[in-house]
Design a protein around this motif. Structure first.
Motif, short mmCIF file in Angstrom:
data_model
loop_
_atom_site.label_atom_id
_atom_site.label_comp_id
_atom_site.label_asym_id
_atom_site.label_seq_id
_atom_site.Cartn_x
_atom_site.Cartn_y
_atom_site.Cartn_z
N THR A 769 -5.43 -29.26 -12.54
CA THR A 769 -4.24 -29.42 -11.70
C THR A 769 -3.58 -28.06 -11.48
O THR A 769 -3.27 -27.35 -12.43
CB THR A 769 -3.23 -30.39 -12.33
OG1 THR A 769 -3.85 -31.65 -12.53
CG2 THR A 769 -2.02 -30.55 -11.42
N GLY A 771 -0.39 -26.72 -9.26
CA GLY A 771 0.72 -27.15 -8.41
C GLY A 771 0.65 -28.66 -8.25
O GLY A 771 0.65 -29.42 -9.23
N SER A 772 0.53 -29.09 -7.02
CA SER A 772 0.50 -30.53 -6.73
C SER A 772 -0.88 -31.04 -6.38
O SER A 772 -1.03 -32.18 -5.94
CB SER A 772 1.46 -30.84 -5.57
OG SER A 772 1.06 -30.12 -4.41
N SER A 823 -3.19 -30.15 2.74
CA SER A 823 -2.02 -29.65 2.00
C SER A 823 -2.27 -28.26 1.45
O SER A 823 -1.34 -27.45 1.33
CB SER A 823 -1.68 -30.63 0.86
OG SER A 823 -2.74 -30.67 -0.09
N GLN A 879 0.19 -22.39 -7.51
CA GLN A 879 1.26 -22.59 -8.48
C GLN A 879 2.46 -21.70 -8.19
O GLN A 879 3.50 -21.81 -8.84
CB GLN A 879 0.73 -22.33 -9.89
CG GLN A 879 -0.26 -23.40 -10.35
CD GLN A 879 -0.75 -23.18 -11.78
OE1 GLN A 879 -0.62 -22.09 -12.32
NE2 GLN A 879 -1.32 -24.22 -12.38
#
Length: 880
Positions: A769, A771-772, A823, A879
């Motif tokens: 993972t 960030g998102s 994204s 990040q």
């Protein structure tokens, strides 16, 4: 000029100016000569760059003049200032130089008087608007202008050597010159005349007084015969008389510009300066291209062919800058042809060849532009910070990719271009071009060696004799002259007469022997060096001595093979003209003992049926037993009879004509059969394209046919043994094996993709993972196609994230892929740029779309470090 239709009096038209000049000097005892070809006789110059170039041998004293006075309108090409074309008022690649020449007849006073009379009485230029320059030390010319012509002394400017002393090079004929300038703004007064002011003055007539010879130490001595060489620029005089702001808006060029503007859908009068420059470039270059193709030049990657290709590409590129997306060069060329055909009828005769060459080159270049765009994408992927000046220049020079287009595409990716370095590279090229073109070297171009000064020309006896009694004039070993050579020595021998044909016109030199009572020399090759033949061979026995008599004997079997193949090229060209296209012309050839190669200009590719019909026609002519008629004719008579000449080839006043009546008539110095039946049979073994608009046929004829058939028979027998098939079954057997192989490869590819998917599923546990989003960076050793499938599958399973995979599918080969979800792209990461930078660490590059890209490399040892760098860059970007 506003850019509207030209409206000029007929006496000021370009055609009228040209004719008035020629008529003026013809009335004064000058012989009017046609313009020489743009392909010069002088091998040291690529293109005819000045009106005097055709007379170079006369000025050098190498050839006697047939007349004392001559006048011409000479077509010229210069590319040393190509970047200034369209940007200044009077820089061109193609221009016409009106000239009058004296070969040891009249000199300064007559040349100056006539130049003034022509300018003021024929062209009606006001004397008060003319300024002249002379060499600073030329008191004689100064006095003639002042006392004989009556030019006020303050309008006679003394100039330094760099401006008004003409030299042909470091040595050779040279002399002072005097120039006549037109003053567009006499109202500015005479107090401070500055001839460097292009906005006010234009130099239109240059008179060169060739009166000295300069030796190697720089000393000047008077020439025995003093010559006059002058040049008046037709375009410049047209600008003056037509009262337009630049040469481009004269009736010599502006109609071409108007045609291009119409195609582009713009109005020249309303266009901005950038568009006008492009239109001027098109107008200038199309004139050059039309006349170059007319004179037999075809586009190529070297020599004058490269200059032609570069000019055509500049036309296409500037058309694109004007918004022209469709092919247009042939349409604009029609206007250029129409403007020139009255003075140069050959442009209309060669209309089809001109338009076909343009169409081919334009189509090819549009594809090249596409490749340039692809290369630029790779450059952007490798270095997302800036496009180097060197890379931008490579795109410009190699692919014809304009700097403006490079900047535009780079800007879309947020990348700048190092324009300063680009300009530095451009300046280097300008200097190279200038160094190569700015002077005409009239010095003798390096003697072949010291022997050339004392040797008599070799008499060739080989058309009628296979054996001669010859004297050894010189012996060389490793290029150095020796008096004798022992057995085993590799030698070059010059004879006073020889039956050996020297390599020329595509035909290989003869083989054979030189023999005496105690000496034998095997000859493997013969080359022509100037006026004498050099026989390359090896002393087989005895001692070869200079000044001795030997028997020179050719290998008759080799000669028969060469004769058959050479004659076959003549029949081949005739068949191509008859069955494929009348405009076909020879572009090159090779006549060997065992094969022939024939290159030709052709507007289209040949179908298998075309090749079969051409071969059949040649064999029909062979079977019909046409006898050869060999003649020596004046060049003009040979051409009048319809003899085919090779474009670009230089011929003397007398030419050798090989005529097979009703079949073929060519100018040729090679050896040939006396009857086509002696060839026996002709077989085409291949037909292919070797360059844009150039096709190549390779064939065999005569005795070489048996060698060819025996070779093919051995291959067929071996294949039959391997495949356990009869000759007639081989095609079916190979087709079957190909189908089986294709099926096996398809099955293998499917298995590899399945394996890649299975392996890729195991990588899901390594997702990290950042960030998102979820990120996978890993090495997965599968084939390149499987790597692509695995990358896309992993991103699909992650849903929202980034996947970067690397593999080593084979030693020395690295494959990399990257797939980013929307994204990730929204956060400023683009797969194409990202993976290109990573691949660079492995000694490679690549690129692609923002959402998916592939790259490659060569250094597999760096793959782990590259993947680690990819993970680090993603972590930093995602990040924050």
């Amino acid at each position: 000029m506003s850019g509207s239709k030209l409206s000029i009096r007929s006496s000021a038209s370009g055609a009228a100016i040209r004719q008035q000049f020629l008529d003026f000097y013809a009335a004064r005892g000058h012989r009017i000569l046609e313009s020489a070809s743009l392909v010069p006789e002088d091998p040291t110059v690529l293109l005819t760059i000045a009106g005097m170039l055709p007379f170079k041998p006369i000025f050098l004293g190498q050839r006697a003049a047939e007349f004392d006075r001559a006048t011409t309108s000479q077509k010229c090409i210069r590319t040393n200032d190509i970047e200034n074309v369209g940007r200044t008022a009077r820089h061109h690649t193609f221009f016409e130089m009106l000239g009058n020449f004296s070969f040891g007849d009249y000199f300064k006073e007559q040349a100056i008087s006539w130049a003034w009379e022509l300018s003021t009485e024929v062209f009606k230029l006001p004397p008060e608007q003319l300024v002249v320059s002379v060499f600073r030390e030329d008191d004689e010319a100064f006095a003639i202008w002042r006392d004989r012509i009556g030019v006020p002394p303050h309008r006679i400017l003394r100039m330094d050597e760099v401006d008004n002393f003409w030299t042909s090079g470091p040595t050779g004929p040279c002399g002072p010159c005097s120039e006549i300038y037109y003053d567009f703004h006499p109202e500015r007064g005479d107090e401070a005349i500055d001839l460097e002011d292009d906005s006010r003055f234009i130099e239109f007539y240059n008179l060169v007084f060739m009166q000295y010879n300069r030796d190697a130490e720089g000393n000047l001595s008077p020439l025995q015969a003093q010559n006059i060489d002058t040049g008046l620029g037709l375009e410049r005089m047209a600008q003056i008389l037509q009262q337009v702001p630049n040469n481009y808006e004269t009736d010599l060029i502006f109609p071409i510009i108007e045609t291009a503007a119409r195609i582009a859908g713009i109005d020249y009068a309303q266009a901005d300066e950038i568009a006008r420059v492009s239109l001027k470039v098109i107008g200038d270059h199309l004139r050059a291209v039309v006349h170059m193709i007319t004179d037999g030049i075809t586009a190529a990657n070297v020599g004058r062919g490269y200059i032609l290709r570069r000019l055509i590409r500049r036309v296409v590129r500037h058309g694109r800058l004007l918004g022209i997306e469709r092919p247009f060069t042939a349409e604009v060329a029609e206007t250029a042809i129409a403007l020139s055909e009255s003075a140069y009828p050959a442009v209309r005769t060669r209309e089809t060849a001109i338009k076909n060459e343009l169409a081919r080159e334009e189509e090819q270049f549009l594809k090249t532009l596409a490749r340039g765009e692809k290369l630029l994408a790779e450059i952007l992927a490798r270095n997302p910070q800036q496009v180097s000046g060197e890379a931008a220049f490579e795109l410009y020079d190699t692919y014809g990719f304009p700097l403006e287009l490079t900047q535009e595409i780079a800007d879309e990716s947020g990348v700048s271009v190092d324009v300063e370095s680009f300009e530095a590279e451009m300046e280097k090229q300008r200097q190279r071009s200038k160094d190569a073109h700015e002077t005409i070297d009239l010095t003798v171009q390096g003697s072949l060696d010291e022997l050339a000064e004392r040797l008599q020309s070799t008499e060739f006896m080989g058309y009628s004799q296979a054996i001669t009694e010859s004297q050894v004039e010189a012996i060389l070993i490793d290029g150095a002259a020796v008096e004798q050579a022992e057995a085993g020595a590799e030698v070059q021998v010059v004879l006073n007469q020889t039956p050996f044909y020297a390599e020329s016109g595509g035909q290989i030199g003869d083989r054979g022997y030189l023999s005496g009572d105690t000496v034998l020399v095997r000859i493997e090759d013969v080359q022509k060096e100037g006026d004498f033949f050099v026989h390359f061979g090896r002393v087989e026995r005895g001692t070869l001595r200079s000044s001795t008599q030997l028997t020179a004997q050719i290998d008759r079997a080799c000669r028969r093979r060469a004769q058959a193949n050479h004659t076959a090229t003549h029949l081949l060209q005739a068949a191509l003209k008859k069955l494929v296209d009348e405009s076909i012309s020879q572009a090159g050839s090779l006549v060997d003992f065992d094969r022939l190669r024939f290159d030709f200009n052709c507007p289209r590719s040949l179908s298998p049926e075309d090749v079969q019909q051409v071969e059949a026609q040649v064999n029909t002519w062979i079977a019909e037993a046409h006898s050869a008629d060999v003649m020596q004719l004046p060049l003009a008579e040979a051409k009048a009879r319809g003899a085919t000449a090779m474009f670009g080839e230089k011929y003397g006043d007398e030419v050798r004509v090989i005529d097979f009546p009703g079949v073929s008539m060519e100018l040729c110095g090679g050896t040939h059969v006396s009857n086509t039946a002696e060839i026996g049979v002709f077989k085409i073994i291949s037909e292919s394209g070797v360059a844009a608009g150039i096709r190549r046929i390779e064939a065999v004829a005569g005795p070489a046919i048996l060698d060819y058939l025996n070779s093919r028979d051995r291959v067929v027998r071996e294949l039959g043994d391997r495949f356990k098939a009869k000759p007639e079954e081989l095609v079916e057997r190979v087709t079957q094996l190909q189908a089986e192989l294709k099926s096996a490869q398809k099955d293998l590819s499917a298995l590899q993709s399945e394996l890649a998917l299975v392996k890729s599923d195991q990588l899901l546990d390594q997702a990290e993972t950042m960030g998102s989003v979820q990120v996978i960076v890993a090495q997965l050793n599968v084939e390149a196609d499987g790597l692509k499938v695995a990358t896309e599958r992993l991103l699909q399973k992650l849903g929202d994230g980034a996947v970067v995979l690397g593999a080593v599918p084979s030693p020395g080969k690295v494959s990399l892929t990257a797939a980013f979800s929307p994204s990730v792209i929204d956060q400023g990461l683009k797969a194409g740029q990202f993976i290109g930078g990573i691949a660079k660490r492995c000694g490679g590059g690549g690129g692609g779309r923002p959402n998916f890209a592939q790259a490659g490399g060569r250094d597999e040892s760096q793959l782990p470090a590259a993947l680690e760098a990819a993970k680090s860059q993603l972590r930093q970007a995602l990040q924050g």
